[in-house]
Each structure stands twice: as structure tokens, then as C-alpha cells.
Scaffold this motif. Structure first.
Motif, PDB file in Angstrom:
ATOM      1  N   ASP A 300       0.905  -1.158   0.130  1.00 24.12           N
ATOM      2  CA  ASP A 300      -0.225  -0.273   0.022  1.00 24.12           C
ATOM      3  C   ASP A 300       1.040   1.524  -0.091  1.00 24.12           C
ATOM      4  OD1 ASP A 300      -1.426   2.280   1.619  1.00 24.12           O
ATOM      5  OD2 ASP A 300      -2.824   1.178   0.699  1.00 24.12           O
ATOM      6  N   ALA A 301       0.034   1.897  -0.799  1.00 25.25           N
ATOM      7  CA  ALA A 301       1.747   3.312  -0.826  1.00 25.25           C
ATOM      8  C   ALA A 301       1.359   4.373   0.163  1.00 25.25           C
ATOM      9  CB  ALA A 301       1.406   3.974  -2.039  1.00 25.25           C
ATOM     10  N   ASP A 302       0.265   4.092   1.083  1.00 26.04           N
ATOM     11  CA  ASP A 302      -0.263   5.569   1.759  1.00 26.04           C
ATOM     12  C   ASP A 302       0.152   4.518   3.028  1.00 26.04           C
ATOM     13  OD1 ASP A 302      -1.068   7.529   0.457  1.00 26.04           O
ATOM     14  OD2 ASP A 302      -3.460   6.195   0.870  1.00 26.04           O
ATOM     15  N   THR A 303       0.695   3.668   3.714  1.00 24.60           N
ATOM     16  CA  THR A 303       0.867   3.180   4.531  1.00 24.60           C
ATOM     17  C   THR A 303       2.131   1.771   4.174  1.00 24.60           C
ATOM     18  OG1 THR A 303      -0.310   0.659   4.824  1.00 24.60           O
ATOM     19  CG2 THR A 303      -1.410   2.760   5.497  1.00 24.60           C
ATOM     20  N   GLY A 304       2.771   1.725   3.125  1.00 23.36           N
ATOM     21  CA  GLY A 304       3.621   0.258   3.262  1.00 23.36           C
ATOM     22  C   GLY A 304       3.083  -0.667   3.450  1.00 23.36           C
ATOM     23  N   ALA A 305       2.135  -1.000   4.334  1.00 25.26           N
ATOM     24  CA  ALA A 305       2.308  -2.065   4.669  1.00 25.26           C
ATOM     25  C   ALA A 305       1.510  -3.434   3.231  1.00 25.26           C
ATOM     26  CB  ALA A 305       0.055  -2.337   5.361  1.00 25.26           C
ATOM     27  N   LEU A 306       1.579  -4.900   3.221  1.00 27.23           N
ATOM     28  CA  LEU A 306       1.348  -5.675   2.451  1.00 27.23           C
ATOM     29  C   LEU A 306       0.173  -5.947   1.361  1.00 27.23           C
ATOM     30  CD1 LEU A 306       3.109  -7.669   0.650  1.00 27.23           C
ATOM     31  CD2 LEU A 306       2.321  -9.669   2.920  1.00 27.23           C
ATOM     32  N   VAL A 307      -0.298  -5.528   0.492  1.00 26.13           N
ATOM     33  CA  VAL A 307      -1.380  -5.834  -0.242  1.00 26.13           C
ATOM     34  C   VAL A 307      -1.488  -7.739  -1.091  1.00 26.13           C
ATOM     35  CG1 VAL A 307      -2.957  -5.109  -1.877  1.00 26.13           C
ATOM     36  CG2 VAL A 307      -1.803  -3.404  -0.462  1.00 26.13           C
ATOM     37  N   TYR A 324      -4.528  -8.939   0.922  1.00 26.38           N
ATOM     38  CA  TYR A 324      -4.523  -8.862   2.380  1.00 26.38           C
ATOM     39  C   TYR A 324      -5.244  -7.733   2.599  1.00 26.38           C
ATOM     40  CZ  TYR A 324      -0.182 -12.502   2.806  1.00 26.38           C
ATOM     41  OH  TYR A 324       0.120 -13.036   2.855  1.00 26.38           O
ATOM     42  N   ASP A 325      -5.656  -7.038   3.860  1.00 23.29           N
ATOM     43  CA  ASP A 325      -6.430  -5.733   3.518  1.00 23.29           C
ATOM     44  C   ASP A 325      -4.921  -5.436   4.262  1.00 23.29           C
ATOM     45  OD1 ASP A 325      -7.600  -4.066   6.064  1.00 23.29           O
ATOM     46  OD2 ASP A 325      -9.532  -4.985   5.640  1.00 23.29           O
ATOM     47  N   PRO A 326      -5.111  -3.984   4.062  1.00 23.54           N
ATOM     48  CA  PRO A 326      -3.484  -3.269   3.992  1.00 23.54           C
ATOM     49  C   PRO A 326      -4.261  -2.361   5.513  1.00 23.54           C
ATOM     50  CG  PRO A 326      -5.709  -1.334   2.260  1.00 23.54           C
ATOM     51  CD  PRO A 326      -5.582  -2.970   2.331  1.00 23.54           C
ATOM     52  N   GLN A 327      -5.281  -2.721   5.782  1.00 25.06           N
ATOM     53  CA  GLN A 327      -5.681  -1.867   7.659  1.00 25.06           C
ATOM     54  C   GLN A 327      -4.903  -3.020   8.467  1.00 25.06           C
ATOM     55  OE1 GLN A 327      -5.633   1.316   7.814  1.00 25.06           O
ATOM     56  NE2 GLN A 327      -5.634   1.201   5.192  1.00 25.06           N
ATOM     57  N   THR A 328      -5.823  -4.911   8.644  1.00 29.20           N
ATOM     58  CA  THR A 328      -5.195  -4.865   9.102  1.00 29.20           C
ATOM     59  C   THR A 328      -4.088  -6.215   8.816  1.00 29.20           C
ATOM     60  OG1 THR A 328      -7.131  -6.320   8.682  1.00 29.20           O
ATOM     61  CG2 THR A 328      -7.887  -4.538   9.605  1.00 29.20           C
ATOM     62  N   GLN A 329      -4.038  -5.923   7.749  1.00 28.11           N
ATOM     63  CA  GLN A 329      -2.876  -7.684   7.021  1.00 28.11           C
ATOM     64  C   GLN A 329      -3.478  -8.197   7.520  1.00 28.11           C
ATOM     65  OE1 GLN A 329       0.739  -6.374   6.138  1.00 28.11           O
ATOM     66  NE2 GLN A 329      -0.678  -5.649   4.923  1.00 28.11           N
ATOM     67  N   ARG A 330      -4.841  -8.656   8.388  1.00 27.57           N
ATOM     68  CA  ARG A 330      -5.657 -10.119   7.350  1.00 27.57           C
ATOM     69  C   ARG A 330      -5.782 -10.449   6.297  1.00 27.57           C
ATOM     70  NH1 ARG A 330      -8.920  -8.292  11.854  1.00 27.57           N
ATOM     71  NH2 ARG A 330      -9.102  -8.494  13.873  1.00 27.57           N
ATOM     72  N   VAL A 347     -10.011 -19.610  -1.430  1.00 23.53           N
ATOM     73  CA  VAL A 347     -11.018 -19.282   0.247  1.00 23.53           C
ATOM     74  C   VAL A 347     -10.607 -17.957   0.327  1.00 23.53           C
ATOM     75  CG1 VAL A 347      -9.964 -20.130   2.537  1.00 23.53           C
ATOM     76  CG2 VAL A 347      -9.391 -21.393   0.884  1.00 23.53           C
ATOM     77  N   GLU A 348     -11.915 -17.294   0.848  1.00 25.72           N
ATOM     78  CA  GLU A 348     -11.782 -15.625   0.801  1.00 25.72           C
ATOM     79  C   GLU A 348     -12.207 -15.959   2.206  1.00 25.72           C
ATOM     80  OE1 GLU A 348     -15.161 -12.518  -1.002  1.00 25.72           O
ATOM     81  OE2 GLU A 348     -15.339 -14.188  -1.118  1.00 25.72           O
ATOM     82  N   TYR A 349     -12.178 -14.348   2.439  1.00 23.46           N
ATOM     83  CA  TYR A 349     -11.957 -14.414   4.220  1.00 23.46           C
ATOM     84  C   TYR A 349     -12.663 -13.010   4.759  1.00 23.46           C
ATOM     85  CZ  TYR A 349      -8.029 -17.353   4.461  1.00 23.46           C
ATOM     86  OH  TYR A 349      -7.360 -18.116   4.473  1.00 23.46           O
ATOM     87  N   ASP A 350     -13.508 -13.325   5.813  1.00 21.24           N
ATOM     88  CA  ASP A 350     -14.138 -12.016   6.521  1.00 21.24           C
ATOM     89  C   ASP A 350     -12.885 -10.717   6.366  1.00 21.24           C
ATOM     90  OD1 ASP A 350     -16.915 -10.788   7.630  1.00 21.24           O
ATOM     91  OD2 ASP A 350     -15.184 -10.503   9.175  1.00 21.24           O
ATOM     92  N   PRO A 351     -13.709  -9.563   5.544  1.00 19.53           N
ATOM     93  CA  PRO A 351     -12.049  -8.090   6.474  1.00 19.53           C
ATOM     94  C   PRO A 351     -11.948  -7.559   7.730  1.00 19.53           C
ATOM     95  CG  PRO A 351     -14.089  -7.729   4.934  1.00 19.53           C
ATOM     96  CD  PRO A 351     -14.268  -9.574   5.009  1.00 19.53           C
ATOM     97  N   GLU A 352     -13.418  -8.224   7.914  1.00 17.96           N
ATOM     98  CA  GLU A 352     -13.347  -7.858   9.786  1.00 17.96           C
ATOM     99  C   GLU A 352     -13.158  -9.108  11.141  1.00 17.96           C
ATOM    100  OE1 GLU A 352     -14.055  -4.704  10.712  1.00 17.96           O
ATOM    101  OE2 GLU A 352     -15.492  -4.492   8.395  1.00 17.96           O
ATOM    102  N   THR A 353     -12.914 -10.291  10.554  1.00 17.81           N
ATOM    103  CA  THR A 353     -12.479 -11.087  11.906  1.00 17.81           C
ATOM    104  C   THR A 353     -11.889 -12.199  11.441  1.00 17.81           C
ATOM    105  OG1 THR A 353     -14.654 -12.345  10.600  1.00 17.81           O
ATOM    106  CG2 THR A 353     -15.033 -10.664  12.696  1.00 17.81           C
ATOM    107  N   GLY A 354     -11.548 -12.145  10.290  1.00 14.50           N
ATOM    108  CA  GLY A 354     -10.517 -12.660   9.221  1.00 14.50           C
ATOM    109  C   GLY A 354     -10.574 -13.925   9.260  1.00 14.50           C
TER     110      GLY A 354
END
Length: 611
Positions: A300-307, A324-330, A347-354
Motif C-alpha cells: 500500500d502506497a499510503d501505509t507501506g502495508a503488504l497488499v 491482504y487487507d492493508p489496514q489489518t494485514q489479515r 478461500v475468501e476471508y471476512d475482512p472484519e474477523t479474518g
């Protein structure tokens, strides 16, 4: 003399006359030979040198002994030997000068003027001024060697403008020299061989701005060097045959935008790409022909988190990977991709709970094939069977009595939650089920529901950029089926949408209050008949004359769009938010359109549609 039968009187007379002729001509012949010896320069020189040696010997071995050895000049006496020596030197010195000294003086200190390609040039050695005509301008000033331009000299054109100054060999640039533009600005300084750039050198634009410094071979960039754009470093690294090739680093202003492998002027091999505004890493991995291809990691260009990490093909997700979710890294999804969308088994994951919410088969972003859905809070199976275009059309027999395809049934409180479950095997449809089950669409024609853009379109079927420009950021988001790259800036925000499969490349810019600023189009999609890459003349033909023009700085928002254009379409520009650009404004049936040109470029970099 006795006469015989073989000898006649006529023969005797002939023989006698020949002898008489020889006797009479001998004095004449001998006199002629003596005269030739006297007049022969070599003989004269020999006699002079002999006399010099004798005089020198007499001068050294003895002094005048009597008045007979002197000349009386008034009340003075001058030694006859001295007069002899002076006379000899007066004869010898001119010969020595002409034979030895004059060629050196002529070649070093004297300059002869002659018309270029004239007979005077043939075999001439020395300094010259070669003229265009008898009273014309000077074309060359420097040495000739055996009639050929060789040595350190200066070359001019027919208007008298300096072209080149430096070494020559047989009329070609050789050694070290400098070449100049017609306006007098330095064009190149460095080594030459056979008339071409060779070795180390520095190249300039016609305006005198530094363009390249480094190694050359056969007139092209070769080896290590630094390429400049508008006086700032664009690239530093290896070159081959005039193109970036090998390991190198690309810059935007003072910020590194890429470091790694190059081939034929674009990204190739392994490299790392950075955001041109903040300098954060946005990709690390493999490239082919300027696009992500092979294994890589996107950030992610804003946070540097893995996407994303996994496989790419021609710049989009293709093959096995994890999103990956750039905010939670899940993880949001793990499995197969095609054309940037979920495709294959995953496999698809819930963005809130993982938690796992679906496991099974996908086709271009939607459930398609055998799969199982789970409740993200409890982990219980809520649906399982065969999916078509995102809809459950065949329910597994074991689940049909307890569940419906569209509603989840919460498990009993005592029933333990299920963390993950393998995909259920699909059961064959019952005899009573409809025999007219819909067939999946052909792979080459994805259903409309999978298209990225679903907003307003023009009469020709293209994206209605004017309509997008009038929307708020939240309204604009609703027109797309995928989440954008969301950039937060000091003066607002930018939503970036890009998809090469659908030919989408646009950025929606908003100010700090959330009001729309513009829609920036940076791919090759037409905007009111114009596209990025057109020249001023081509834009005028497509949009008419501009109503105004202005000088502005690039700014962070435009810089993000330019960076995306470079990233997706292999364009290379050395620009920063501080770079000066010219904005031409056009009034069209599609609204107000602005074209962005950077200094020193002939092609439009960006088209902006204003609200």
C-alpha cells in the motif's frame, strides 16, 4: 690501310668521318659536363661544404700571418678568412633554412589559406585555413598532413557556426573533442573514434541542458552512465546499445522510483518500485517488459502495508497468490487469480474477523463451481453446493433439508464452531430438479456482473468521465466493483482505478473538503476524441483551439496519476510534484478538459476532466 674485297671506299670514308666527328665534339661535350657540375645544386653544395670544412680547418689551425691576409677598409683591416667564412655562411644558411627549418616553421607557426578540395591541398603539410570559396567563409582551421585533415583543428559550417573542435584523423573526429549545436551551445564533450562518440563523454540538449554523462560505444550509450531529463537525474546505471539495460535506478526528482533490472529501456528481471511522492516501497519482485510478471509482493502506497503476494502476469494478479487487507494485514483471499480477479480454487476471508466465509471455486471474481459458504461469527456452514455467476443453483443433498440457498442457519449453542472446513463435494441434481439449469458463460466472455466499471457511459459506450467528475468520492466508489487504491494527500485525496483487461486507467481527485477536483485519465482511453500521448497539434485537431493556458506545478495529485501511467504502461518520466507543467484548457461537448504537458516534452502526459 689495305683494301680488301670486303672493304669499299665508301665504308672507309664513313668510318673516317665518325672519328673526325668524335674528335671535334669531345671539347664541347666535356665543357657541357663541367657546366652541369657547376650548376648542379648537389655539386655546388658539396663544394661549398668542402670549402666550409677547409675554411673551418684554416680558421682553427692558424691566424693571419701578414698584411696580405687582410683586406684594408679605410683605417681598418678585415681578415680575408673572416670574409670568406661570412660569404660561405651567406650561401649555406639559406639552403639549410629551406631544407630543414622552414617546414617546421610553416607547420607550427604559419597558416596558409586555400580553397577546400583544391589542388593546393594535395600533399600539403602544415597549418591551413580551408575556405568555402576563394573569398568565402572559413570551413576548417588546423593542420593538414599530406593533404588530409589530421591533428587538432576546428570545423565550421557554411554559415560560420562552430561545429567541432578537437582531434581529427583523415577528416573524421578522433580522440578528444567537442561538438556544438548550430546555436553555439555545446552538444557533446568527450572521446571520439571514427567520427562517433566513444569512451567517456558528456552530452547536452540544444538548450545547453545536461542530457547524459558516462560511457559511449559506436555513438550510443554503452556501459555505466547517468541519463538526465530537464537537468535532473532520470536514470543512473547500465546501458547497452543506447538503451537502459542491466542494473540501474530510476528517479522522479530526488525520489527513487525504481531500482533493479532493465532490458531494452524498461523494467526486466528483479526490481523494487517506489511511490514517487512519499518514496514508500510499492512493489518488490519480478518484471517482464516493464510490467509485474512472475512472483512479487505489492504494498500500500499510503501505509507501506503488504497488499498482495504471489504471481503476476502483465501487471495484474495471475496465478496463485494472497490478497491482504492493508489496514489489518489479515488475508482477504488466498488462491487462484486470473486477470486480477479471483479465479480457480480459493478461500475468501471476512475482512472484519479474518474468518473463512467461502471456500471453493471462483470465476473472474464471483463464486462459480463447487463451494461452501460459512458464517463468519460461528464458522458454521451456511450454504454448500454448485454456484453459477455468484448464485447457489444446486444445493448439496446433505444441506438441503436444513438450509436454504439464500439464508444462513445459526448453529445450536452447544455445537462447537468450525474454524475451517474443506469444500463439500458436489452432489448430482435430483431427478425432480429443473433440467434447464443455466450453463456457465464462455470463459472468453465474462458476465457483465464481473466488469470493474458499472457507472454512466457515453453514447459510444465509454466511461462518462464528466459524470464521474460531478460525483462525490463516495458516489464515485459505487460506480466500480473493485476497491481503489486510496491515497491521502496534504490537500485532499485520490482514488485510483486501473485494469488493463478493461482498459481503465483513471484517478478521481478531491480537495480537503471532499469536493471533486477532476478525473485524471492516464491510459489510452479517448476523452472527447483525445488521448494521452497526443501532441498540441493533434489535440487541437481533436478538441479545437484551447481557451486558455497556464503554468503550474505538477502537484501530488497529478504526480500520482503520472506514476500510475508509468507503472501500468511502461512510460518513463523524471517528474516530481515540484516540476513545472503547462496546462491547456479546452471546452468540449463532454465538458471542460485540460491537457497537461511537462517542460521539454512534445506529448500530452495527462487528460483532466473538470466537474
Amino acid at each position: 690501310m689495305r683494301f680488301t674485297n670486303e672493304t669499299g671506299l665508301l665504308q672507309v670514308l664513313k668510318y673516317s668521318s665518325q672519328r673526325l666527328t668524335r674528335i671535334l665534339t669531345v671539347p664541347v661535350t666535356n665543357g657541357y659536363r663541367k657546366l652541369r657540375r657547376v650548376l648542379n645544386p648537389n655539386g655546388f653544395t658539396t663544394r661549398v661544404m668542402t670549402d666550409v670544412r677547409r675554411g673551418a680547418k684554416d680558421l682553427i689551425t692558424g691566424k693571419p700571418q701578414s698584411l696580405a691576409d687582410y683586406f684594408a677598409i679605410g683605417s681598418y683591416y678585415v681578415a680575408k678568412k673572416l670574409v670568406f667564412i661570412i660569404a660561405v655562411l651567406a650561401l649555406v644558411l639559406p639552403i639549410l633554412y629551406l631544407k630543414f627549418l622552414h617546414p617546421v616553421i610553416r607547420s607550427s607557426f604559419l597558416t596558409a589559406s586555400m580553397v577546400v578540395n583544391s589542388a593546393e591541398m594535395v600533399g600539403y603539410t602544415g597549418k591551413v585555413e580551408l575556405l568555402a570559396s576563394e573569398h568565402g567563409s572559413v570551413l576548417y582551421r588546423g593542420p593538414l598532413s599530406e593533404g588530409r585533415i589530421t591533428g587538432e583543428g576546428t570545423l565550421y559550417d557554411y554559415q560560420g557556426n562552430l561545429i567541432y573542435q578537437g582531434g581529427f584523423l583523415m577528416e573524421q573526429y578522433e580522440g578528444t573533442g567537442q561538438s556544438f549545436w548550430p546555436n553555439g551551445k555545446l552538444q557533446y564533450s568527450g572521446g571520439f573514434s571514427g567520427g562517433q562518440y566513444e569512451g567517456s563523454g558528456t552530452l547536452y540538449t540544444e538548450d545547453g541542458v545536461l542530457l547524459y554523462e558516462g560511457s559511449f560505444a559506436n555513438g550510443l550509450y554503452e556501459g555505466q552512465g547517468t541519463l538526465y531529463q530537464n537537468g535532473s537525474v532520470l536514470y543512473r546505471g547500465a546501458f547497452q546499445a543506447g538503451e537502459m539495460s542491466g542494473e540501474g535506478t530510476l528517479y522522479a526528482g530526488d525520489v527513487v522510483t525504481y531500482t533493479g533490472g532493465f532490458a531494452a529501456g524498461t523494467f526486466e528481471g528483479t526490481g523494487r518500485e517506489y511511490d514517487p511522492v512519499a518514496g514508500r516501497l510499492i512493489y518488490s519482485g519480478e518484471y517482464a517488459a516493464g510490467k509485474y510478471e512472475g512472483q512479487g509482493r505489492q504494498f500500500d502506497a499510503d501505509t507501506g502495508a503488504l497488499v498482495y503476494e504471489g504471481a503476476f502476469y502483465q501487471g495484474v494478479y495471475e496465478g496463485e497468490g494472497t490478497l491482504y487487507d492493508p489496514q489489518t494485514q489479515r488475508p482477504l483471499y488466498q488462491g487462484g487469480f486470473r486477470a486480477g480477479r479471483y479465479d480457480g480454487t480459493g478461500v475468501e476471508y471476512d475482512p472484519e474477523t479474518g474468518a473463512v466465509i467461502y471456500e471453493g471455486e471462483f470465476q473472474l471474481g464471483v463464486y462459480h463451481g463447487a463451494g461452501t459458504q460459512y458464517d463468519p461469527d460461528t464458522g458454521f456452514v451456511v450454504a454448500s453446493g454448485q454456484y453459477r455467476d455468484g448464485q447457489l443453483v444446486v444445493v448439496d443433498a446433505q444441506d438441503s433439508a436444513a438450509e436454504t440457498p439464500t439464508e444462513s442457519v445459526p448453529p445450536a449453542a452447544s455445537e462447537p464452531p468450525v474454524e475451517s472446513a474443506p469444500p463439500a463435494e458436489s452432489a448430482p441434481p435430483a431427478e425432480s430438479e429443473s433440467p434447464t439449469e443455466p450453463e456457465p458463460p464462455a470463459e472468453s466472455e465474462p458476465p457483465a456482473e464481473t466488469q470493474l466499471y458499472q457507472g454512466p457511459v457515453t453514447a459510444s459506450g465509454g466511461i462518462d468521465y464528466s459524470a464521474l467528475a460531478d460525483m462525490t468520492p463516495d458516489q464515485a466508489r459505487e460506480q466500480f466493483r473493485a476497491q481503489p487504491d486510496d491515497w491521502s494527500l496534504s490537500d485532499g485525496s485520490v482514488l485510483v482505478y486501473a485494469d488493463q483487461t478493461e482498459g481503465i486507467g483513471l484517478s478521481i481527485r478531491s480537495d480537503a473538503s471532499g469536493a471533486a477536483v477532476s478525473v485524471d485519465v492516464w491510459n489510452d482511453a479517448p476523452v472527447a476524441g483525445a488521448t494521452v500521448g497526443m501532441t498540441r497539434e493533434e489535440l487541437t485537431a481533436a478538441l479545437g483551439d484551447p481557451v486558455s493556458s497556464a503554468q503550474e506545478s505538477m502537484g501530488e495529485g497529478r504526480m500520482i496519476s503520472i506514476s500510475q501511467s508509468n507503472r501500468y504502461f511502461g512510460r518513463l518520466t523524471n517528474l516530481s510534484p515540484e516540476s513545472r507543467v503547462t496546462i491547456y484548457t479546452y471546452q468540449t461537448d463532454s465538458g471542460t478538459v485540460q491537457a497537461v504537458f511537462a517542460a521539454g516534452t512534445e506529448q500530452c502526459l495527462l487528460l483532466e476532466v473538470l466537474p
